[in-house]
Write an enzyme that holds these catalytic residues in place. Structure first.
Site, PDB file in Angstrom:
ATOM      1  N   HIS A 164      30.523  41.863  48.347  1.00 45.45           N
ATOM      2  CA  HIS A 164      31.324  40.653  48.565  1.00 45.45           C
ATOM      3  C   HIS A 164      32.451  41.005  49.527  1.00 45.45           C
ATOM      4  CE1 HIS A 164      33.052  36.810  47.854  1.00 45.45           C
ATOM      5  NE2 HIS A 164      33.584  36.987  46.668  1.00 45.45           N
TER       6      HIS A 164
ATOM      7  N   HIS B  38      23.538  36.601  54.199  1.00 39.98           N
ATOM      8  CA  HIS B  38      24.411  35.816  53.334  1.00 39.98           C
ATOM      9  C   HIS B  38      23.545  35.012  52.389  1.00 39.98           C
ATOM     10  CE1 HIS B  38      27.605  33.079  52.100  1.00 39.98           C
ATOM     11  NE2 HIS B  38      28.431  33.991  52.548  1.00 39.98           N
TER      12      HIS B  38
ATOM     13  N   ASP C 299      32.224  39.262  57.806  1.00 45.31           N
ATOM     14  CA  ASP C 299      32.732  40.625  57.740  1.00 45.31           C
ATOM     15  C   ASP C 299      32.328  41.500  58.913  1.00 45.31           C
ATOM     16  OD1 ASP C 299      34.062  40.399  55.279  1.00 45.31           O
ATOM     17  OD2 ASP C 299      32.122  40.400  54.262  1.00 45.31           O
TER      18      ASP C 299
HETATM   19  N1  ACO Z   1      20.206  44.330  55.868  1.00 45.02           N
HETATM   20  C1  ACO Z   1      18.877  44.473  55.753  1.00 45.02           C
HETATM   21  N2  ACO Z   1      18.092  43.701  54.992  1.00 45.02           N
HETATM   22  C2  ACO Z   1      18.697  42.725  54.300  1.00 45.02           C
HETATM   23  C3  ACO Z   1      20.080  42.502  54.366  1.00 45.02           C
HETATM   24  C4  ACO Z   1      20.853  43.340  55.182  1.00 45.02           C
HETATM   25  N3  ACO Z   1      22.173  43.195  55.300  1.00 45.02           N
HETATM   26  N4  ACO Z   1      20.410  41.453  53.575  1.00 45.02           N
HETATM   27  C5  ACO Z   1      19.260  41.030  53.041  1.00 45.02           C
HETATM   28  N5  ACO Z   1      18.231  41.804  53.476  1.00 45.02           N
HETATM   29  C6  ACO Z   1      16.805  41.619  53.168  1.00 45.02           C
HETATM   30  C7  ACO Z   1      16.503  42.105  51.758  1.00 45.02           C
HETATM   31  O1  ACO Z   1      16.124  43.460  51.758  1.00 45.02           O
HETATM   32  C8  ACO Z   1      15.377  41.162  51.377  1.00 45.02           C
HETATM   33  O2  ACO Z   1      14.217  41.612  52.020  1.00 45.02           O
HETATM   34  P1  ACO Z   1      12.777  41.493  51.265  1.00 45.02           P
HETATM   35  O3  ACO Z   1      12.564  40.010  51.106  1.00 45.02           O
HETATM   36  O4  ACO Z   1      11.832  42.188  52.163  1.00 45.02           O
HETATM   37  O5  ACO Z   1      12.965  42.187  49.926  1.00 45.02           O
HETATM   38  C9  ACO Z   1      15.767  39.846  52.025  1.00 45.02           C
HETATM   39  O6  ACO Z   1      16.574  40.227  53.171  1.00 45.02           O
HETATM   40  C10 ACO Z   1      16.577  38.912  51.130  1.00 45.02           C
HETATM   41  O7  ACO Z   1      17.682  39.647  50.611  1.00 45.02           O
HETATM   42  P2  ACO Z   1      18.419  39.322  49.249  1.00 45.02           P
HETATM   43  O8  ACO Z   1      19.060  40.568  48.726  1.00 45.02           O
HETATM   44  O9  ACO Z   1      17.502  38.577  48.328  1.00 45.02           O
HETATM   45  O10 ACO Z   1      19.530  38.307  49.729  1.00 45.02           O
HETATM   46  P3  ACO Z   1      20.741  37.826  48.860  1.00 45.02           P
HETATM   47  O11 ACO Z   1      20.959  36.405  49.226  1.00 45.02           O
HETATM   48  O12 ACO Z   1      20.545  38.130  47.404  1.00 45.02           O
HETATM   49  O13 ACO Z   1      21.935  38.745  49.349  1.00 45.02           O
HETATM   50  C11 ACO Z   1      23.780  39.586  50.554  1.00 45.02           C
HETATM   51  C12 ACO Z   1      22.944  38.344  50.196  1.00 45.02           C
HETATM   52  C13 ACO Z   1      24.271  40.303  49.268  1.00 45.02           C
HETATM   53  C14 ACO Z   1      25.018  39.133  51.318  1.00 45.02           C
HETATM   54  C15 ACO Z   1      22.907  40.527  51.392  1.00 45.02           C
HETATM   55  O14 ACO Z   1      22.479  39.893  52.581  1.00 45.02           O
HETATM   56  C16 ACO Z   1      23.626  41.834  51.731  1.00 45.02           C
HETATM   57  O15 ACO Z   1      23.585  42.775  50.924  1.00 45.02           O
HETATM   58  N6  ACO Z   1      24.269  41.927  52.926  1.00 45.02           N
HETATM   59  C17 ACO Z   1      24.998  43.095  53.282  1.00 45.02           C
HETATM   60  C18 ACO Z   1      26.346  43.099  52.600  1.00 45.02           C
HETATM   61  C19 ACO Z   1      27.281  42.089  53.208  1.00 45.02           C
HETATM   62  O16 ACO Z   1      27.432  41.985  54.423  1.00 45.02           O
HETATM   63  N7  ACO Z   1      27.971  41.348  52.328  1.00 45.02           N
HETATM   64  C20 ACO Z   1      28.976  40.341  52.747  1.00 45.02           C
HETATM   65  C21 ACO Z   1      28.515  38.971  52.406  1.00 45.02           C
HETATM   66  S1  ACO Z   1      29.629  37.784  53.032  1.00 45.02           S
HETATM   67  C22 ACO Z   1      30.921  37.786  51.967  1.00 45.02           C
HETATM   68  O17 ACO Z   1      30.876  38.055  50.827  1.00 45.02           O
HETATM   69  C23 ACO Z   1      32.177  37.448  52.536  1.00 45.02           C
END
Ligand code: ACO
Length: 421
Positions: free
Chosen positions: A262, A301, A357
């Protein structure tokens, strides 16, 4: 014709028609047909926990509006305190309302000196400032026992003003503690972002606030001010639903924000860029992400499946900041990462775009903020949003948050004495 959905319980053939209201179906209606059958929704990804009139987020189309006003217009024309007023009161203030609001906040910036000193002294010099902030905000509840009267809207507003006013003082104090520098008291002649920058960076000689950096600070605060039912806001609502006071509820939000998934992500982006080291390593890094060896932090996201509009505004602002501070050495790696990811099938098919971010950390670093302060900056910006949701929830006839579970553990069994195990 009103929209509705009909469900059939195939065990009994019983049917129920449920109206679709504001894009949602009322779970209380489903329960009539399905007592004891729960909706299983880990991460609450498809569950609405509330009706809210504060922020509209259309992730598919990259739209973010506070009380109906597009984020782009607020970012260009408003100020953080005006946006805070808007989020909390629902309308933009007229001149008199604005001036009274700003005056009130400006005159609540001080922390009780004994509390501030004793609390911060209790922490080790290298304590993470988010730990200090979270504890400090929770500690305020012991200072303002009147805050427990959460039923009175005027009293709630009084606490809201106190908290928005004191967050920068806490934040700067945490920074000064970690640097071993003397605390700089708030200067009530300055505006909100300038006062914060001065409390952070004044050392010895009077601190000259660069207008471009002040503007960037204001912009970043506005962009972080609210984001509807995100993890930290939900944490504040869950704790607030038990009728805890606002300081305790906002401390819970700070704790949630601290996590790297987050608000901790801006810090994690910089650590990631550091670990990539050079422009030439970007392609290998992207390969490793695709191989599942880690995530591209600052991308993706839960709600945005299109470019995060805040990221676009921040990217623009970054250049204005770098014109003053010199280019952030990580910028080239970040730009190449973005370009590589936006053209790569892995990221395209998963709708992964830069989030707020991805570039904010680069700006913060160039402005002189240490990496550990990034999430703290996010917390200052998000405070009006947390409080707007907390206040909205209490003004509604809210129930205590208490989800169900699908029990998957052991059936009843008898206790076995230790000697027989
Ligand atoms: N890099 C690579 N792959 C990713 C990323 C990423 N940053 N984010 C999601 N994916 C992939 C997952 O591996 C998954 O792939 P799959 O379907 O082959 O298994 C698919 O995309 C869906 O991912 P989920 O984890 O289901 O997405 P979710 O909506 O639960 O997660 C989150 C969202 C936590 C923000 C995620 O994208 C992430 O971890 N991002 C990196 C951390 C980040 O930047 N967080 C800040 C968010 S913004 C904020 O809070 C202000």
């Amino acid at each position: 014709m009103a929209e509705s959905i009909t469900i059939t319980d195939n065990r009994t053939g019983e049917q129920l028609e449920i109206p679709i209201t504001n894009g949602g179906v009322d779970a209380a209606e489903w329960r009539k047909l399905l007592p004891g059958v729960w909706f299983h929704d880990p991460g609450l990804a498809t569950t609405s926990g509330t009706e809210s009139a504060i922020t509209e987020l259309d992730g598919d189309n990259g739209i973010l509006r506070y009380r109906g006003y597009p984020i782009e217009q607020l970012a260009q024309q408003s100020t953080f305190l005006e946006v805070a007023y808007l989020l909390i009161n629902g309308e933009l203030p007229d001149r008199a309302q604005h001036d009274a609001w700003v005056d009130d906040i400006t005159h609540h910036t001080y922390l009780h000196e004994k509390f501030r000193k004793r609390m911060y002294d209790a922490f080790h010099y290298d304590a993470h400032p988010m730990g200090l902030l979270t504890s400090g905000v929770a500690g305020l509840s012991t200072f303002y026992p009147d805050a427990k009267d959460i039923e009175d809207p005027d009293n709630r507003m009084h606490q809201i003003i106190r908290l928005i006013a004191k967050m920068p003082t806490f934040a700067a104090s945490a920074f000064r503690h970690s640097e071993g520098q003397p605390f700089v008291f708030p200067d009530n002649t300055l505006d909100y972002p300038s006062n914060f920058l001065q409390m952070m960076f004044e050392v010895g000689n009077p601190y000259e606030i660069d207008p471009a950096l002040r503007k960037a600070m204001e912009l970043l605060l506005i962009l972080h001010a609210d984001h509807e039912q995100n993890c930290s806001t939900t944490a504040a609502r869950v704790v607030g639903s038990a009728h805890a006071d606002p300081y305790t509820s906002v401390a819970a939000a700070c704790a949630a924000l601290y996590g790297p998934r987050h608000g901790g992500a801006n810090e994690a982006v910089l650590n990631m860029l550091d670990s990539i080291e050079s422009y030439s390593n970007v392609d290998d890094f992207i390969k490793s992400v695709k191989a599942g060896e880690g995530r591209l932090i600052g991308f993706g996201h839960r709600v945005y499946k299109n470019y995060d509009p805040r990221a676009a505004l921040i990217k623009e602002a970054a250049h204005e900041v770098f014109a003053v501070t010199g280019k952030n050495p990580h910028l080239d790696i970040a730009l190449k990462l973005e370009e590589a990811a936006l053209n790569d099938e892995y990221f395209i098919s998963r709708k992964l775009y830069p989030n707020v971010d991805f570039y904010s950390g680069l700006i913060y670093q160039s402005m002189g903020f240490p990496i550990e302060m990034f999430t703290v900056l996010f917390a200052i910006g998000r405070t009006p949003g947390w409080l707007a949701h907390w206040d909205e929830m209490l003004a509604q006839d809210s129930r205590i948050a208490r989800p169900r579970q699908l029990f998957t553990g052991n059936e009843e069994r008898s206790y076995v004495p230790m000697s027989e195990r």
